[in-house]
Scaffold this active site. Structure first.
Site, mmCIF file in Angstrom:
data_model
loop_
_atom_site.group_PDB
_atom_site.id
_atom_site.type_symbol
_atom_site.label_atom_id
_atom_site.label_comp_id
_atom_site.label_asym_id
_atom_site.label_seq_id
_atom_site.Cartn_x
_atom_site.Cartn_y
_atom_site.Cartn_z
ATOM 1 N N LYS A 1 0.681 -1.061 -0.040
ATOM 2 C CA LYS A 1 0.003 -0.155 -0.109
ATOM 3 C C LYS A 1 0.752 1.153 -0.068
ATOM 4 O O LYS A 1 2.194 1.178 0.227
ATOM 5 C CB LYS A 1 -1.015 -0.161 1.277
ATOM 6 C CG LYS A 1 -2.005 -1.258 1.216
ATOM 7 C CD LYS A 1 -2.722 -1.445 2.506
ATOM 8 C CE LYS A 1 -3.772 -2.354 2.261
ATOM 9 N NZ LYS A 1 -4.649 -2.434 3.430
ATOM 10 N N TYR B 1 -12.056 -2.892 -3.360
ATOM 11 C CA TYR B 1 -12.692 -3.007 -2.064
ATOM 12 C C TYR B 1 -14.083 -3.140 -1.927
ATOM 13 O O TYR B 1 -14.637 -2.634 -1.213
ATOM 14 C CB TYR B 1 -12.158 -1.833 -1.021
ATOM 15 C CG TYR B 1 -10.642 -2.188 -0.557
ATOM 16 C CD1 TYR B 1 -10.239 -3.389 -0.019
ATOM 17 C CD2 TYR B 1 -9.758 -1.062 -0.771
ATOM 18 C CE1 TYR B 1 -9.179 -3.876 0.487
ATOM 19 C CE2 TYR B 1 -8.227 -1.507 -0.474
ATOM 20 C CZ TYR B 1 -8.079 -2.568 0.358
ATOM 21 O OH TYR B 1 -6.918 -2.918 0.880
ATOM 22 N N PHE C 1 -15.288 3.288 7.443
ATOM 23 C CA PHE C 1 -14.180 3.558 7.162
ATOM 24 C C PHE C 1 -13.778 3.591 5.551
ATOM 25 O O PHE C 1 -12.636 3.896 5.406
ATOM 26 C CB PHE C 1 -13.172 2.433 7.866
ATOM 27 C CG PHE C 1 -13.162 1.136 7.587
ATOM 28 C CD1 PHE C 1 -12.721 0.681 6.603
ATOM 29 C CD2 PHE C 1 -13.849 0.195 8.416
ATOM 30 C CE1 PHE C 1 -12.861 -0.612 6.201
ATOM 31 C CE2 PHE C 1 -13.957 -0.930 8.120
ATOM 32 C CZ PHE C 1 -13.420 -1.620 7.195
ATOM 33 N N ARG D 1 -1.790 -14.483 3.624
ATOM 34 C CA ARG D 1 -2.194 -13.839 4.693
ATOM 35 C C ARG D 1 -1.852 -14.015 5.914
ATOM 36 O O ARG D 1 -1.542 -13.052 6.743
ATOM 37 C CB ARG D 1 -3.796 -14.399 4.755
ATOM 38 C CG ARG D 1 -4.646 -14.077 3.445
ATOM 39 C CD ARG D 1 -5.497 -12.838 3.381
ATOM 40 N NE ARG D 1 -6.169 -12.610 4.665
ATOM 41 C CZ ARG D 1 -7.043 -11.682 4.704
ATOM 42 N NH1 ARG D 1 -6.918 -10.417 3.797
ATOM 43 N NH2 ARG D 1 -8.061 -11.614 5.717
ATOM 44 N N THR E 1 -5.595 -7.900 10.218
ATOM 45 C CA THR E 1 -5.800 -6.736 9.586
ATOM 46 C C THR E 1 -5.321 -5.589 10.589
ATOM 47 O O THR E 1 -4.888 -4.552 10.128
ATOM 48 C CB THR E 1 -7.507 -6.614 9.482
ATOM 49 O OG1 THR E 1 -7.873 -7.600 8.624
ATOM 50 C CG2 THR E 1 -8.068 -5.322 8.942
ATOM 51 N N ARG F 1 2.842 -7.110 9.216
ATOM 52 C CA ARG F 1 2.219 -6.052 9.767
ATOM 53 C C ARG F 1 2.568 -6.066 11.184
ATOM 54 O O ARG F 1 2.804 -5.137 12.086
ATOM 55 C CB ARG F 1 0.603 -6.320 9.749
ATOM 56 C CG ARG F 1 0.153 -5.774 8.502
ATOM 57 C CD ARG F 1 -1.363 -6.337 8.437
ATOM 58 N NE ARG F 1 -1.846 -6.061 7.152
ATOM 59 C CZ ARG F 1 -3.116 -6.513 6.712
ATOM 60 N NH1 ARG F 1 -3.797 -7.519 7.322
ATOM 61 N NH2 ARG F 1 -3.503 -6.086 5.715
ATOM 62 N N ASN G 1 -1.808 -0.151 7.322
ATOM 63 C CA ASN G 1 -1.233 -1.381 7.657
ATOM 64 C C ASN G 1 -0.367 -2.132 6.454
ATOM 65 O O ASN G 1 -0.447 -3.287 6.370
ATOM 66 C CB ASN G 1 -2.373 -2.426 8.079
ATOM 67 C CG ASN G 1 -3.537 -2.540 7.131
ATOM 68 O OD1 ASN G 1 -3.516 -2.031 5.845
ATOM 69 N ND2 ASN G 1 -4.323 -3.349 7.266
ATOM 70 N N HIS H 1 -1.627 -5.275 1.522
ATOM 71 C CA HIS H 1 -2.876 -6.366 1.045
ATOM 72 C C HIS H 1 -2.604 -7.484 0.482
ATOM 73 O O HIS H 1 -1.545 -7.752 -0.151
ATOM 74 C CB HIS H 1 -3.658 -5.487 0.294
ATOM 75 C CG HIS H 1 -4.630 -6.410 -0.862
ATOM 76 N ND1 HIS H 1 -6.034 -6.498 0.006
ATOM 77 C CD2 HIS H 1 -4.655 -7.264 -1.658
ATOM 78 C CE1 HIS H 1 -6.630 -7.424 -0.937
ATOM 79 N NE2 HIS H 1 -6.042 -7.732 -1.669
ATOM 80 N N GLU I 1 -8.921 -10.410 -8.280
ATOM 81 C CA GLU I 1 -8.148 -9.147 -8.040
ATOM 82 C C GLU I 1 -7.093 -8.995 -8.991
ATOM 83 O O GLU I 1 -6.490 -8.234 -9.712
ATOM 84 C CB GLU I 1 -7.356 -9.354 -6.762
ATOM 85 C CG GLU I 1 -8.394 -8.832 -5.672
ATOM 86 C CD GLU I 1 -7.973 -9.097 -4.186
ATOM 87 O OE1 GLU I 1 -6.823 -9.691 -3.922
ATOM 88 O OE2 GLU I 1 -8.975 -9.052 -3.381
HETATM 89 P P1 GTP Z 1 -6.641 -6.075 3.005
HETATM 90 O O1 GTP Z 1 -5.623 -7.065 2.847
HETATM 91 O O2 GTP Z 1 -6.120 -4.597 2.704
HETATM 92 O O3 GTP Z 1 -7.778 -6.473 2.113
HETATM 93 O O4 GTP Z 1 -7.045 -6.202 4.551
HETATM 94 P P2 GTP Z 1 -7.908 -7.385 5.313
HETATM 95 O O5 GTP Z 1 -8.302 -8.479 4.233
HETATM 96 O O6 GTP Z 1 -6.997 -7.729 6.304
HETATM 97 O O7 GTP Z 1 -9.068 -6.302 5.858
HETATM 98 P P3 GTP Z 1 -10.344 -6.042 5.004
HETATM 99 O O8 GTP Z 1 -10.283 -6.562 3.517
HETATM 100 O O9 GTP Z 1 -11.423 -6.194 6.231
HETATM 101 O O10 GTP Z 1 -10.229 -4.463 5.417
HETATM 102 C C1 GTP Z 1 -9.524 -3.611 4.256
HETATM 103 C C2 GTP Z 1 -8.731 -2.725 4.871
HETATM 104 O O11 GTP Z 1 -9.367 -1.773 5.186
HETATM 105 C C3 GTP Z 1 -7.628 -3.019 5.873
HETATM 106 O O12 GTP Z 1 -6.372 -3.615 5.340
HETATM 107 C C4 GTP Z 1 -7.575 -1.706 6.573
HETATM 108 O O13 GTP Z 1 -6.336 -0.987 6.076
HETATM 109 C C5 GTP Z 1 -9.131 -1.095 6.545
HETATM 110 N N1 GTP Z 1 -9.859 -1.364 7.708
HETATM 111 C C6 GTP Z 1 -10.322 -2.392 7.829
HETATM 112 N N2 GTP Z 1 -10.944 -2.559 9.108
HETATM 113 C C7 GTP Z 1 -10.845 -1.067 9.357
HETATM 114 C C8 GTP Z 1 -11.190 -0.374 10.663
HETATM 115 O O14 GTP Z 1 -11.917 -0.857 11.251
HETATM 116 N N3 GTP Z 1 -10.873 1.202 10.613
HETATM 117 C C9 GTP Z 1 -10.125 1.696 9.514
HETATM 118 N N4 GTP Z 1 -9.773 2.918 9.841
HETATM 119 N N5 GTP Z 1 -9.761 0.932 8.718
HETATM 120 C C10 GTP Z 1 -10.076 -0.573 8.775
HETATM 121 MG MG MG Z 2 -9.247 -7.860 2.638
#
Ligand code: GTP
Ligand code: MG
Length: 151
Positions: free
Chosen positions: A9, A49, A57, A85, A91, A102, A112, A115, A126
């Site tokens: 990212k 997304y 968020f 992952r 996350t 992370r 973070n 992805h 994707e």
């Molecule tokens: P990705 O690998 O980026 O898809 O992350 P993930 O699969 O671990 O989490 P998810 O797909 O649920 O969320 C995508 C992204 O949204 C996360 O990596 C975070 O950067 C952001 N995100 C998720 N939950 C929160 C939250 O509660 N607050 C905020 N500010 N950002 C969030």
């Molecule tokens: Mg995700």
């Protein structure tokens, strides 16, 4: 071979963590099939997304992801999605174990670093979204890679 889409990212690129993330996937034995640095469009990110569109968020997430270039990669190998992952961590970086990307490099869920696809199906979606030109397979030299590929 199973494939996953891993993206560094904007904060990861800005902080110079691209090489570190690539190194971890290479060291683990995964095969790099595609690599690109690009500044994503809002439309692309909203598709990427799409599942999170209703989350509070979401606007902040899109803004964060638009803040600079990202590095997208396709990695292939055994159990690439799930193990990828695991290598990224949770996350929320505060819940991520030390030794994960992370868990070693960040503390904010909204910053973070990386992805990773969450299922084989979303990985393929994707990969098609970010590499519409397609991703070719190539054979690795068995004598150089057999140590990590033999069961
Ligand atoms: P990705 O690998 O980026 O898809 O992350 P993930 O699969 O671990 O989490 P998810 O797909 O649920 O969320 C995508 C992204 O949204 C996360 O990596 C975070 O950067 C952001 N995100 C998720 N939950 C929160 C939250 O509660 N607050 C905020 N500010 N950002 C969030
Ligand atoms: Mg995700």
């Amino acid at each position: 071979m199973e494939r996953t889409y891993i993206m560094v990212k904007p904060d990861g690129v800005e902080r110079g963590l691209v090489g570190e993330i690539i190194k971890r996937f290479e060291n683990r034995g995964y095969q790099l099939l595609a690599l690109q640095l690009l500044t994503p469009t809002k439309e692309h990110l909203e598709q990427h997304y799409a599942d999170l569109k209703a989350k509070p968020f979401f606007p902040g997430l899109i803004q964060y992801m638009l803040s600079g270039p990202v590095v997208g990669m396709v990695w292939a190998g055994k159990d690439a999605v799930k193990t990828g992952r695991k290598m990224l961590g949770e996350t929320n970086p505060l819940a991520s174990a030390p030794g994960t990307i992370r868990g070693d490099y960040c503390i904010e869920v909204g910053r973070n670093i990386c992805h990773g696809s969450d299922s084989v199906e979303s990985a393929e979606k994707e990969i098609a979204l970010w590499f519409p030109q397609g991703v070719a397979d190539y054979q690795r030299n068995k004598s150089l890679t057999q140590l990590i590929y033999e069961n």
